[in-house]
Write a protein that holds these residues in place. Structure first.
Motif, PDB file in Angstrom:
ATOM      1  N   VAL A  65      -3.010  22.823 -10.771  1.00 58.71           N
ATOM      2  CA  VAL A  65      -2.500  21.607 -11.104  1.00 58.71           C
ATOM      3  C   VAL A  65      -2.213  20.450  -9.843  1.00 58.71           C
ATOM      4  N   ARG A  66      -2.735  19.319  -9.982  1.00 57.59           N
ATOM      5  CA  ARG A  66      -2.646  18.476  -8.923  1.00 57.59           C
ATOM      6  C   ARG A  66      -1.592  17.501  -9.546  1.00 57.59           C
ATOM      7  N   TRP A  67      -0.423  17.174  -8.952  1.00 54.46           N
ATOM      8  CA  TRP A  67       0.770  16.396  -9.407  1.00 54.46           C
ATOM      9  C   TRP A  67       1.119  15.203  -8.576  1.00 54.46           C
ATOM     10  N   PHE A  68       1.730  14.333  -9.243  1.00 55.83           N
ATOM     11  CA  PHE A  68       1.924  13.095  -8.504  1.00 55.83           C
ATOM     12  C   PHE A  68       3.172  12.489  -9.424  1.00 55.83           C
ATOM     13  N   LEU A  69       4.474  12.119  -8.548  1.00 56.94           N
ATOM     14  CA  LEU A  69       5.527  11.641  -9.103  1.00 56.94           C
ATOM     15  C   LEU A  69       5.840  10.530  -8.261  1.00 56.94           C
ATOM     16  N   SER A  70       6.340   9.397  -9.111  1.00 56.00           N
ATOM     17  CA  SER A  70       6.592   8.195  -8.375  1.00 56.00           C
ATOM     18  C   SER A  70       7.649   7.332  -9.144  1.00 56.00           C
ATOM     19  N   LEU A  71       8.613   6.703  -8.112  1.00 57.86           N
ATOM     20  CA  LEU A  71       9.541   6.041  -8.764  1.00 57.86           C
ATOM     21  C   LEU A  71       9.248   4.226  -8.706  1.00 57.86           C
ATOM     22  N   ASP A  72       8.116   4.167  -7.966  1.00 56.18           N
ATOM     23  CA  ASP A  72       7.543   2.827  -7.531  1.00 56.18           C
ATOM     24  C   ASP A  72       6.869   2.273  -8.705  1.00 56.18           C
ATOM     25  N   VAL A  73       7.167   1.032  -9.210  1.00 54.12           N
ATOM     26  CA  VAL A  73       6.624   0.442 -10.014  1.00 54.12           C
ATOM     27  C   VAL A  73       5.258   0.021  -9.768  1.00 54.12           C
ATOM     28  N   ASN A  74       4.862  -0.058  -8.572  1.00 51.22           N
ATOM     29  CA  ASN A  74       3.420  -0.644  -7.788  1.00 51.22           C
ATOM     30  C   ASN A  74       2.441   0.467  -8.229  1.00 51.22           C
ATOM     31  N   ASP A  75       3.006   1.791  -8.710  1.00 46.68           N
ATOM     32  CA  ASP A  75       2.069   2.943  -8.935  1.00 46.68           C
ATOM     33  C   ASP A  75       1.550   3.062 -10.099  1.00 46.68           C
ATOM     34  N   VAL A  76       2.363   2.086 -11.097  1.00 47.17           N
ATOM     35  CA  VAL A  76       1.958   2.183 -12.690  1.00 47.17           C
ATOM     36  C   VAL A  76       0.488   1.422 -12.324  1.00 47.17           C
ATOM     37  N   PRO A  77      -0.515   1.766 -13.118  1.00 48.40           N
ATOM     38  CA  PRO A  77      -1.913   1.329 -13.083  1.00 48.40           C
ATOM     39  C   PRO A  77      -1.933  -0.073 -13.514  1.00 48.40           C
ATOM     40  N   ALA A  78      -2.556  -1.137 -13.001  1.00 49.61           N
ATOM     41  CA  ALA A  78      -2.541  -2.354 -13.112  1.00 49.61           C
ATOM     42  C   ALA A  78      -2.511  -2.736 -14.621  1.00 49.61           C
ATOM     43  N   GLU A  79      -3.448  -2.101 -15.415  1.00 41.76           N
ATOM     44  CA  GLU A  79      -3.590  -2.766 -16.695  1.00 41.76           C
ATOM     45  C   GLU A  79      -2.176  -2.284 -17.637  1.00 41.76           C
ATOM     46  N   GLU A  80      -1.434  -1.271 -17.057  1.00 44.27           N
ATOM     47  CA  GLU A  80      -0.268  -0.878 -17.997  1.00 44.27           C
ATOM     48  C   GLU A  80       0.766  -1.947 -17.263  1.00 44.27           C
ATOM     49  N   ARG A  81       0.796  -2.017 -16.111  1.00 40.50           N
ATOM     50  CA  ARG A  81       1.596  -3.180 -15.679  1.00 40.50           C
ATOM     51  C   ARG A  81       1.422  -4.389 -16.327  1.00 40.50           C
TER      52      ARG A  81
END
Ligand code: NAD
Length: 311
Positions: free
Chosen positions: A223-239
């Motif tokens: 498992v490769r995992w990534f957690l973030s609370l930073d809106v800038n990590d949301v992929p651009a198209e989703e943002r």
């Protein structure tokens, strides 16, 4: 009808406990919170006693117990570092505890809680709601049917943006919340263990107040995992579409969809507890060991095991 008390009654998650107590046909007789913003009680249990001081709450519970009206359950929705003390209180009062995640911050506290269970004959039940999610149960069944020895390649990405308040609250203080991997991630490490079996390797690539990432290997998954609370990590198209969260779990490239229903499972947990099928203290051990290790592990060099969102 069981008699409940709720500790942490003014918080974000408390209304889900109130709803679960009501929807399972039980009564909330007392609520406690150091903060008095608890008008929400009127929507669920307007008759409940309310206390802002623990000593007065304790005195009320004890008086009720002596009058033959002891509590059956204490629900705990307080900050993470207080769970241990609040669970001990519940059991010493002669009640079972239903406690929010993470049950405790340190694996050593698990043994202490089991001792209190033995001494009082009362039980601790935990909110590990993903274990009841239909999509996760399906996945677990599929994995169990796979040939032994084969490992699934899993990528887990969970970006749940939070405003400035987060780091100023107890959630941003490692000693109180355990940090992002403990506070947000514990659901996922428990789910991964539940589905893929024993934990074999735990490597950390990133660990900051707002982001963490790493690699976990289980009996049946890498498992490769990534957690973030930073809106800038949301992929651009989703943002661009106005979204501030992004959740994706892929198993061998296939999407595992469990976003829906994740937040609706408290009542299901209560139903299971009341039917004698709750998740107990021991079931938390692997996830609590996982997060305790992530909290203090050295940061590993980035290699091919690193999640693609780690820049
Ligand atoms: P919150 O900060 O909104 O609520 C915590 C409440 O506890 C606050 O009202 C605070 O005043 C109160 N409190 C603080 N010290 C206290 C004390 N000494 N005695 C009594 N009350 C005290 O936080 P939250 O988001 O509601 O989280 C509460 C718990 O629920 C945490 O353990 C968190 O990890 C967990 N949680 C679980 C889920 C889930 O999906 N299962 C989701 C969110 C939070």
């Amino acid at each position: 009808m069981n008699r409940f008390a709720l500790v942490g009654a003014a918080g974000y998650i408390a209304p889900r406990h109130m709803k679960a107590i009501r929807d399972t046909g039980n009564d909330l007789v007392a609520a406690m919170d150091v903060n008095d913003s608890v008008g929400i009680l009127d929507s669920h249990f307007p008759e409940a006693q309310f206390f802002t001081e623990f000593e007065q709450f304790d005195a009320f519970v004890e008086t009720e117990r002596r009058a033959g009206r002891g509590l059956d359950y204490v629900s705990i929705a307080s900050p993470n570092y207080l769970h241990d003390a609040h669970m001990r209180f519940a059991l010493r009062c002669g009640a079972d505890a239903i406690c929010e995640k993470p049950l405790v911050l340190d694996p050593g506290d698990i043994d202490g809680l089991q001792e209190v269970e033995r001494a009082t004959g009362k039980r601790i039940h935990t909110i590990l709601q993903l274990r009841l999610h239909p999509a996760i149960r399906d996945l677990r069944d599929r994995v169990a049917a796979m040939p032994a020895g084969r490992k699934t390649e899993v990528d887990l990405t969970y970006i749940t943006s939070r405003g400035n308040w987060y780091l100023k609250s107890w959630k941003g203080v490692t000693g109180k919340s355990g940090g992002i991997a403990t506070n947000i991630g514990v659901h996922f490490y428990d789910m991964l263990h539940f589905v893929y079996g024993a934990l074999q390797e735990n490597i950390v690539h990133l660990n900051t107040p707002t982001k963490a990432a790493g690699y976990l290997e289980y009996e049946r998954a890498r498992v490769r995992w990534f957690l973030s609370l930073d809106v800038n990590d949301v992929p651009a198209e989703e943002r661009a579409a106005g979204r501030r969260t992004f959740r994706a779990v892929t198993a061998d490239g296939e999407n595992v969809e469990f976003s829906e229903g994740f937040t609706e499972l408290h009542t299901r947990i209560y139903e299971e507890v009341l039917a004698g099928r709750g998740f107990g203290v021991e079931e938390n051990r692997v996830a609590i060991e996982t997060v305790a290790h992530i909290r203090d592990a050295p940061i590993a060099r980035h290699g091919d095991l690193v999640h693609p969102f780690v820049r």
